[in-house]
Design an enzyme around this catalytic site. Structure first.
Site: not given
Ligand code: 8Y4
Length: 261
Positions: A204, A238
């Protein structure tokens, strides 16, 4: 919880695994790497993103769930906030609901109750479109915990069993980096309410901004944060990089199980 993005615009891996057969190969690899759950999401929730239609989300998620069901032995979670997608996804083989909106959409509580599968309730301030414009809290940990406990109440009132619920502070969903850091440091306060806590920090922007690392350079930072979350009591992590994250979690569990100290 291994991340299987089936969103063409999922910016974390550019939607590499959009086809069902690539998705199956990726899911099999994550299972081999130690994933206990595979999370299948069809709607990008990156900051500024607008939602997709029910039909669009269904067309992305259902074929992948059908392809995976029976082919991988670990439970599949569907990352959705839409009741119709929840129902179709469980019919197609999903065994968990991962709702970034914590069942706040109309019909979501009823769907989760009818489906009686475990549900992850996640905190988000605002919507993906607006959440990062100006995140603000008086006491971020207290406010996130209070919100999640209110969602637990709402779920129980709707007939959902408490033992089917998981809580998630929603790192990056309407939080500045200081907010995210405070939430990670304060995770024991959420863990203390006795429900399993899920933490999603993998790759993230927190990692990117604090370390100045591009998307493909965030493995070490992601593993460090997974380690901290696990030490603070998170029970589900996750992650994109399952093999490395599982190694870290296994070592934390080994050390925390040591006698004495
Ligand atoms: C579906 N989902 C997501 S998507 C966002 C993401 O991965 N962004 C991201 C990924 C990679 C790089 C930058 C941003 N984040 C969560 C979480 O933190 N908890 C739960 N329960 N579900 C989630």
């Amino acid at each position: 919880m291994g991340i299987l993005n089936v969103t063409p615009d999922s910016f974390s891996d550019g939607g590499v695994f959009v086809g069902a057969d690539q998705a199956l190969a990726h899911a099999r690899q994550m299972e081999a790497d130690g994933a206990a759950i595979i999370d299948v999401g069809g709607e990008s929730t990156r900051p500024g993103s607008r939602g997709v239609s029910v039909d669009e989300e269904l067309s992305r998620v259902i074929p992948v769930l059908e392809a995976l069901h029976g082919e991988v032995s670990v439970p599949l979670s569907v990352d959705t906030s839409k009741p119709a997608v929840m129902r179709a996804a469980v019919d197609a083989g999903a065994g968990l609901i991962n709702d970034v909106m914590a069942l706040r959409r109309d019909g979501a509580l009823a769907a989760a109750r009818d489906l009686s599968v475990p549900v992850c309730l996640m905190h988000m301030q605002g919507t993906p479109e607006t959440m990062q414009d100006k995140p603000c809290y008086q006491h971020v940990v207290k406010e996130v915990v209070t919100f999640l406990l209110e969602r637990v109440e709402a779920a129980e009132a709707a007939g959902i069993e408490r033992c089917n619920l998981m809580l998630d502070p929603g790192f990056g969903f309407g939080k500045t980096d200081p907010h995210n850091a405070e939430l990670l440091k304060g995770l024991p306060k959420l863990v203390g309410h006795g429900l399993p806590v899920l933490a999603g920090l993998s790759r993230k922007s927190l990692v990117g901004r604090v370390l100045g690392r591009a998307m493909e350079e965030r493995l070490a930072g992601s593993v460090a944060l997974a380690t901290m979350a696990t030490m603070h009591g998170a029970r589900i992590i996750r992650a994109h990089d399952v093999r490395e994250t599982v190694d870290a979690v296994r070592l934390v569990n080994y050390v925390m199980a040591a006698q004495g100290a």
